[in-house]
Scaffold this active site. Structure first.
Site, short mmCIF file in Angstrom:
data_model
loop_
_atom_site.label_atom_id
_atom_site.label_comp_id
_atom_site.label_asym_id
_atom_site.label_seq_id
_atom_site.Cartn_x
_atom_site.Cartn_y
_atom_site.Cartn_z
N ARG A 1 6.31 9.42 -1.93
CA ARG A 1 6.21 8.74 -3.23
C ARG A 1 4.77 8.80 -3.73
NH1 ARG A 1 8.11 2.53 -4.56
NH2 ARG A 1 6.67 2.03 -2.85
N ASP B 1 4.24 -5.91 -0.90
CA ASP B 1 3.45 -4.81 -1.40
C ASP B 1 3.02 -5.16 -2.82
OD1 ASP B 1 5.60 -4.27 -3.08
OD2 ASP B 1 6.08 -2.33 -2.20
#
Length: 532
Positions: free
Chosen positions: A162, A446
């Site tokens: 990603r 996150d």
């Protein structure tokens, strides 16, 4: 002006990644595509202002023919047919990369985005680790002499990398006098060094694409893919991409996003935490009906979240694409069995709902949760690798259902406000220290959860929300007071050296963006200026 890299050796072996040919490829990507990227980012702001004035989003009338059309994405390659468990985590340091590859998951989302602080050393180390992993040479020996090696007794997780979202820059690489586009740096360095090896391995190159807000942004990625494959002499369609539907405008363009990437698409993912962040951000000044309750009380069973996930499954399977479930943020604690038991129960319930809804697999944030997720999907899938045959024709989601934020149960409380400020500071401090994924109160946080936290605070101030448990009105003064108290609590938890170096700057940053009259689109943008 040629490409410039002021710090060409942030870590050992960096020269293996920052080669002249690799830099030339990244420069070519930037020259060809940065202009369009800049136009699309500007279009985001224009659209957001227009939507804020009306409090409305809708499916695009100009793309009705795409939604009505009879088309499918390219069939998935063998390595992506079964994605029932996906492990997520950063690709740096090497120890974490090895643990993810050895986790028993079908796929590893190798994250260069929300779970990774983009220090220059982390960026290069991640690419180096992914290249070594593709070549089968990745290893690590700890200071205590413990060795970490890729397992040979069972398959490794298939890597899906990603890159950063379109909004991020890379200040350590200068092209035409401007910072390079972070997404093109991540993709470019990875693709250049790893793509041909992955093709030989029969496992890639595969990508997760984050934070897009329109099908035109997906079209740009498709153009990047077409050029990149030609540049390295690979067949068109070699690249496969899964798009995270983690912004509210993208939820209205799922068909269109898949259509733009149809030769390279393999699925969509329900990026639930960023999706909540996007709703708050998009409708932050659209009135009280868009004020969410405390973050911890917003469940995936809320009607507006059910509408989003069911539409995603229906859209994916209609188009022959995989529907990937969201993150299980709870994590076990090996020192506290009761915490672990509760984590397993929550993950099991969450994944059972997704598997029964038709998802083809889902995410976990800790290797210990892989067996639980796999067991749940095994029970539903049986011998099948996926649920593409489950079409969900009974699902009919409207724009009003996607925007029915008011249906979320719960209240806005001072305890929730305190938790938001605590998490925002604690996460930002760890991010500034170079680690983008951190356990806070037995949740793997996150950037997305920190973004929700600070955005809720800004929105609550803007709307003058009255706290249900104290009766106090959320004002700048109250937020400033609570932020000071929560910062001092962290001071007592982390020690003076870490506090002065990371937590105090983090608290100052959170104060600036929460108390400002103007909303900051991404927390990581100003935070990035504080890291090397």
């Amino acid at each position: 002006m040629p490409i410039a890299v002021p710090n060409p050796r942030p870590i050992e072996r960096a020269e293996e990644i920052l080669t002249p040919k690799a830099l030339a490829f990244v420069e070519e990507l930037h020259t060809r595509f940065a202009g369009t990227r800049n136009e699309l980012l500007a279009a985001r702001a224009v659209r957001r202002r227009r939507v804020a004035e009306t409090g409305k989003l809708d499916f695009l009338p100009e793309t009705q023919d795409v939604r009505d059309g009879d088309w499918k994405v390219a069939p998935a390659p063998a390595a992506l047919q079964d994605r029932r468990v996906e492990m997520t985590g950063p690709a740096s340091p090497a120890k974490m990369a090895i643990n993810a590859l050895n986790s028993g998951a079908k796929v590893w989302l190798a994250d260069l985005e929300d779970a990774s602080t983009p220090t220059w050393g982390n960026v290069i180390d991640a690419i180096l680790n992914l290249r070594d992993a593709a070549q089968g040479t990745l290893g690590y020996t700890s200071g205590e002499g413990k060795e970490y090696r890729l397992r040979t007794d069972a398959p490794l997780a298939v890597v899906v990398a990603r890159p950063r979202g379109w909004h991020m820059q890379e200040k350590h690489m200068i092209i035409d006098g401007q910072p390079a586009v972070g997404a093109l740096v991540d993709f470019g360095l990875h693709f250049f060094h790893v793509a041909k090896q992955l093709v030989l391995n029969g496992q890639g190159p595969y990508y997760y694409l984050p934070k897009m807000e329109s099908h035109l942004e997906a079209r740009l990625w498709n153009d990047v893919f077409v050029f990149a494959q030609d540049y390295l002499g690979l067949n068109q369609g070699t690249i496969r991409a899964t798009v995270l539907i983690e912004t509210i405008p993208a939820a209205f363009e799922m068909d269109e996003i898949l259509y733009e990437l149809r030769d390279h698409a393999s699925g969509l993912n329900a990026g639930r935490w960023d999706y909540l962040f996007s709703i708050i951000k998009y409708f932050r000044d659209a009135g009280e009906e868009f004020v969410l309750p405390d973050r911890a009380s917003v469940a995936m069973t809320a009607p507006f979240m059910r509408a989003y996930t069911e539409l995603l499954v229906k859209t994916c399977h209609k188009r022959g694409a995989f529907a990937m479930g969201g993150m299980a943020a709870v994590i076990p604690n090996r020192r506290h069995p009761e915490v672990t038991e509760a984590a397993f129960a929550k993950v099991r319930a969450d994944k059972t709902r997704e598997a029964n809804d038709g998802f083809d697999g889902s995410w976990v944030a800790h290797p210990d949760l892989v067996p639980t997720c796999r067991e749940v999907f095994d029970a539903v899938l049986g011998d099948k690798p996926n649920q593409l045959d489950r079409q969900r024709p009974e699902v009919n989601v409207t724009a009003d259902q996607l925007l029915d934020v008011a249906s979320a149960e719960g209240q806005v409380t001072e305890s929730g406000l305190r938790l938001n400020l605590y998490v925002a500071v604690a996460y930002t401090a760890v991010w500034l220290s170079g680690n983008g994924a951190v356990a806070i109160h037995n949740l793997m946080e996150d950037a997305a959860t920190a973004e929700i936290s600070r955005s809720q605070v800004w929105q609550q101030i803007r709307n003058g929300v009255v706290l249900a448990d104290t009766g106090n009105k959320v004002t700048r003064e109250l937020v400033s007071q609570i932020l000071t108290e929560e910062t001092q609590k962290l001071r007592g938890e982390v020690g003076e050296e870490a506090f002065e170096r990371y937590y105090q700057p983090a608290s100052s940053l959170i104060a600036d963006i929460c108390l400002s009259e103007d909303y900051m689109d991404f927390l990581t943008t100003p935070a990035y200026e504080l890291v090397d």
